[in-house]
Design a protein around this motif. Structure first.
Motif, PDB file in Angstrom:
ATOM      1  N   MET A   1      11.451   5.855   7.142  1.00  0.00           N
ATOM      2  CA  MET A   1      12.376   5.152   8.038  1.00  0.00           C
ATOM      3  C   MET A   1      13.758   5.004   7.400  1.00  0.00           C
ATOM      4  O   MET A   1      14.689   4.477   8.012  1.00  0.00           O
ATOM      5  CB  MET A   1      11.816   3.773   8.400  1.00  0.00           C
ATOM      6  N   GLY A   2      13.877   5.427   6.136  1.00  0.00           N
ATOM      7  CA  GLY A   2      15.191   5.454   5.483  1.00  0.00           C
ATOM      8  C   GLY A   2      15.607   4.150   4.838  1.00  0.00           C
ATOM      9  O   GLY A   2      16.773   3.952   4.516  1.00  0.00           O
TER      10      GLY A   2
ATOM     11  N   ASP B   1       0.821  -1.207   0.000  1.00  0.00           N
ATOM     12  CA  ASP B   1       0.000   0.000   0.000  1.00  0.00           C
ATOM     13  C   ASP B   1       0.859   1.263   0.000  1.00  0.00           C
ATOM     14  O   ASP B   1       1.906   1.287   0.658  1.00  0.00           O
ATOM     15  CB  ASP B   1      -0.805   0.004   1.313  1.00  0.00           C
ATOM     16  N   PRO B   2       0.407   2.332  -0.660  1.00  0.00           N
ATOM     17  CA  PRO B   2       1.181   3.587  -0.641  1.00  0.00           C
ATOM     18  C   PRO B   2       1.491   4.072   0.778  1.00  0.00           C
ATOM     19  O   PRO B   2       2.571   4.604   1.038  1.00  0.00           O
ATOM     20  CB  PRO B   2       0.271   4.580  -1.371  1.00  0.00           C
ATOM     21  N   ASN B   3       0.538   3.872   1.723  1.00  0.00           N
ATOM     22  CA  ASN B   3       0.819   4.365   3.089  1.00  0.00           C
ATOM     23  C   ASN B   3       1.965   3.596   3.747  1.00  0.00           C
ATOM     24  O   ASN B   3       2.719   4.140   4.546  1.00  0.00           O
ATOM     25  CB  ASN B   3      -0.445   4.359   3.968  1.00  0.00           C
ATOM     26  N   LEU B   4       2.140   2.314   3.399  1.00  0.00           N
ATOM     27  CA  LEU B   4       3.270   1.544   3.935  1.00  0.00           C
ATOM     28  C   LEU B   4       4.565   1.982   3.256  1.00  0.00           C
ATOM     29  O   LEU B   4       5.602   2.116   3.894  1.00  0.00           O
ATOM     30  CB  LEU B   4       3.057   0.040   3.739  1.00  0.00           C
TER      31      LEU B   4
ATOM     32  N   ALA C   1       5.919   2.154  13.725  1.00  0.00           N
ATOM     33  CA  ALA C   1       6.557   3.067  12.765  1.00  0.00           C
ATOM     34  C   ALA C   1       6.105   2.744  11.343  1.00  0.00           C
ATOM     35  O   ALA C   1       5.840   3.645  10.541  1.00  0.00           O
ATOM     36  CB  ALA C   1       8.074   2.970  12.886  1.00  0.00           C
ATOM     37  N   LEU C   2       5.982   1.456  11.032  1.00  0.00           N
ATOM     38  CA  LEU C   2       5.564   1.056   9.684  1.00  0.00           C
ATOM     39  C   LEU C   2       4.065   1.300   9.464  1.00  0.00           C
ATOM     40  O   LEU C   2       3.612   1.501   8.342  1.00  0.00           O
ATOM     41  CB  LEU C   2       5.902  -0.421   9.427  1.00  0.00           C
ATOM     42  N   ALA C   3       3.294   1.265  10.566  1.00  0.00           N
ATOM     43  CA  ALA C   3       1.836   1.439  10.450  1.00  0.00           C
ATOM     44  C   ALA C   3       1.420   2.892  10.689  1.00  0.00           C
ATOM     45  O   ALA C   3       0.244   3.201  10.826  1.00  0.00           O
ATOM     46  CB  ALA C   3       1.141   0.531  11.464  1.00  0.00           C
ATOM     47  N   LYS C   4       2.413   3.781  10.731  1.00  0.00           N
ATOM     48  CA  LYS C   4       2.211   5.182  11.101  1.00  0.00           C
ATOM     49  C   LYS C   4       1.058   5.855  10.336  1.00  0.00           C
ATOM     50  O   LYS C   4       0.303   6.634  10.889  1.00  0.00           O
ATOM     51  CB  LYS C   4       3.532   5.901  10.806  1.00  0.00           C
ATOM     52  N   HIS C   5       0.944   5.547   9.032  1.00  0.00           N
ATOM     53  CA  HIS C   5      -0.077   6.211   8.210  1.00  0.00           C
ATOM     54  C   HIS C   5      -1.341   5.369   8.057  1.00  0.00           C
ATOM     55  O   HIS C   5      -2.137   5.578   7.155  1.00  0.00           O
ATOM     56  CB  HIS C   5       0.516   6.568   6.840  1.00  0.00           C
ATOM     57  N   THR C   6      -1.517   4.378   8.939  1.00  0.00           N
ATOM     58  CA  THR C   6      -2.754   3.588   8.942  1.00  0.00           C
ATOM     59  C   THR C   6      -3.470   3.872  10.262  1.00  0.00           C
ATOM     60  O   THR C   6      -2.928   4.561  11.121  1.00  0.00           O
ATOM     61  CB  THR C   6      -2.457   2.075   8.877  1.00  0.00           C
ATOM     62  N   LYS C   7      -4.648   3.287  10.418  1.00  0.00           N
ATOM     63  CA  LYS C   7      -5.367   3.476  11.696  1.00  0.00           C
ATOM     64  C   LYS C   7      -5.287   2.212  12.550  1.00  0.00           C
ATOM     65  O   LYS C   7      -6.102   2.007  13.441  1.00  0.00           O
ATOM     66  CB  LYS C   7      -6.831   3.829  11.397  1.00  0.00           C
ATOM     67  N   LEU C   8      -4.305   1.373  12.277  1.00  0.00           N
ATOM     68  CA  LEU C   8      -4.227   0.089  12.964  1.00  0.00           C
ATOM     69  C   LEU C   8      -3.662   0.241  14.382  1.00  0.00           C
ATOM     70  O   LEU C   8      -2.752   1.025  14.615  1.00  0.00           O
ATOM     71  CB  LEU C   8      -3.354  -0.881  12.154  1.00  0.00           C
ATOM     72  N   ASN C   9      -4.221  -0.538  15.303  1.00  0.00           N
ATOM     73  CA  ASN C   9      -3.777  -0.494  16.711  1.00  0.00           C
ATOM     74  C   ASN C   9      -2.829  -1.642  17.016  1.00  0.00           C
ATOM     75  O   ASN C   9      -3.143  -2.798  16.741  1.00  0.00           O
ATOM     76  CB  ASN C   9      -4.983  -0.614  17.652  1.00  0.00           C
TER      77      ASN C   9
END
Length: 412
Positions: A21-22, A11-14, A97-105
């Protein structure tokens, strides 16, 4: 050959989080495991630390949760088991950090945390739970954690969970999560206890991924050794390397006693250091790691048991003050440096009796480990030469001896 993360159909958000994260290109384990996991396969992976294995299971799990979003609030859908609390915290931090742009808990359930804190978590919607087996089992027995919603079960450092006696607990957890769709098992090696200690039905027709760190990834680590005449010489070499060459170093020792002795010597020389060793109270261990992490001290002394699974940023030098007991442990140790695409150094301080182990390590890592000298501290003794056993000659001798015995028996 997968050259960048975009080719992994994430996904683009990932992809955005990966970029922030570089990370520029997937490591071998990521390139091999992620596509198979996204195809719905169980995974059986061998991955030493430092090869990017956390992202190799976290990314496909995050992608899966987005491909199949939940319809209503509820309990966790992905369960990640790790042998220790520190590793659980590290994995959860990387997952966040990887899920930063998702709404996952993403939550952790580990020992050493008050029940009330966990009760607050268990009342909320969780997507991924990272847990240590013992504490999670307590909650399952008390009917506070529901495994029926688990769709993915991931075991990180499975071999170490067995070493720590968690085999039966993990098998029980596997049974509790029997409605799951996929299982991913990551272990430092696939031989021996890494897999065989668990029940056969843990994985269904898994895709095997064996990610020996590639030569390219290992090339980022410059490896060399210094010969030491005796313990005194070795100590002086270490002090020189720590003060003149290394910015941040982890120094490995084979026993707690040896660690204690070296600690005293460094204190005498006014070289500040932190240390971690087996059977150390959790708060003292966390405190030592934190002091090294934030740069309060730049030398961390460690035994192998204590150092498995810790991820420390910007380690410039791994120093083998004592050679490890086996070549694969050497690989584990040096994997603490040159992480996340940076370069690193691995230095071994070798006494005469260590020479055979150094030769074994060189064969195992398939490259020559060169000797270096510090000008005013050259060894006085000659380099020892150990004769290689000539197997053919030995076999011929044995056969000849057997034949002699047979002839002697016939004569009788």
């Amino acid at each position: 050959m997968i050259r960048n993360f975009a080719e992994l159909e994430l996904d683009p958000n990932l992809l955005l989080a990966i970029e922030e994260m570089g990370y520029d290109r997937p490591t071998q384990i990521q390139a091999e495991a992620i596509p198979q996991a996204l195809d719905g396969r169980d995974i059986l992976a061998s991955a030493p630390t430092g090869t990017g294995k956390t992202a190799a299971f976290v990314l496909p799990a995050l992608q899966y949760l987005q491909d199949f979003p939940r319809r209503k609030p509820g309990p966790a859908r992905v369960l990640i088991l790790t042998p220790t609390r520190e590793l659980a915290m590290q994995v959860a931090d990387q997952a966040r950090a990887l899920a930063k742009h998702t709404k996952l808990n993403i939550f952790t359930i580990t020992g050493g945390v008050q029940y009330q804190e966990h009760a607050d978590i268990l009342g909320k919607t969780q997507d991924i739970v990272v847990a240590t087996p013992g504490r999670l089992m307590e909650y399952i027995n008390a009917e506070r954690f529901d495994c029926r919603a688990i769709e993915w079960l991931i075991l990180d450092e499975a071999d170490r969970m067995l070493d720590m006696g968690f085999g039966p607990t993990v098998d029980r957890l596997s049974t509790e999560c029997r409605w799951r769709k996929q299982t991913l098992l990551f272990s430092a090696t696939l031989e021996g206890k890494g897999v065989e200690g668990f029940t056969a039905d843990l994985l269904k027709d898994p895709a095997e991924v064996d990610a020996e760190p590639s030569r390219r990834e290992r090339k980022k680590i410059a490896q060399w050794y210094h010969r030491a005449d005796d313990m005194n010489h070795k100590l002086e070499l270490l002090k020189k390397i720590i003060t003149d060459q290394a910015e941040r170093s982890i120094v490995f020792l084979k026993t707690r006693e040896r660690l204690g002795e070296l600690r005293a010597e460094l204190e005498k020389a006014q070289i500040p250091c932190a240390w971690i060793q087996g059977e150390m109270p959790q708060d003292r261990r966390n405190n030592a790691i934190a002091r090294f992490r934030d740069g309060t001290v730049n030398v961390l002394l460690a035994t192998d048991v204590a150092a498995r699974g810790i991820d420390l940023p910007d380690v410039s030098h791994v120093i083998n003050y004592d050679m490890p007991r086996s070549a694969d442990v050497y690989l584990h140790r040096i994997g603490r440096t040159a992480r996340a695409g940076k370069k690193g150094n691995a230095v071994s301080l070798v006494e005469a009796h260590d020479q055979p182990m150094l030769d074994r390590v060189a064969r195992y890592v398939k490259e020559e480990i060169k000797e270096r000298f510090i000008k005013e501290m050259r060894p006085k003794h000659k380099k020892p030469v150990f004769k290689k056993k000539n197997k053919k000659k030995d076999d011929k001798k044995k056969t000849a001896a057997k034949d002699k015995k047979k002839v002697a028996k016939k004569k009788k």
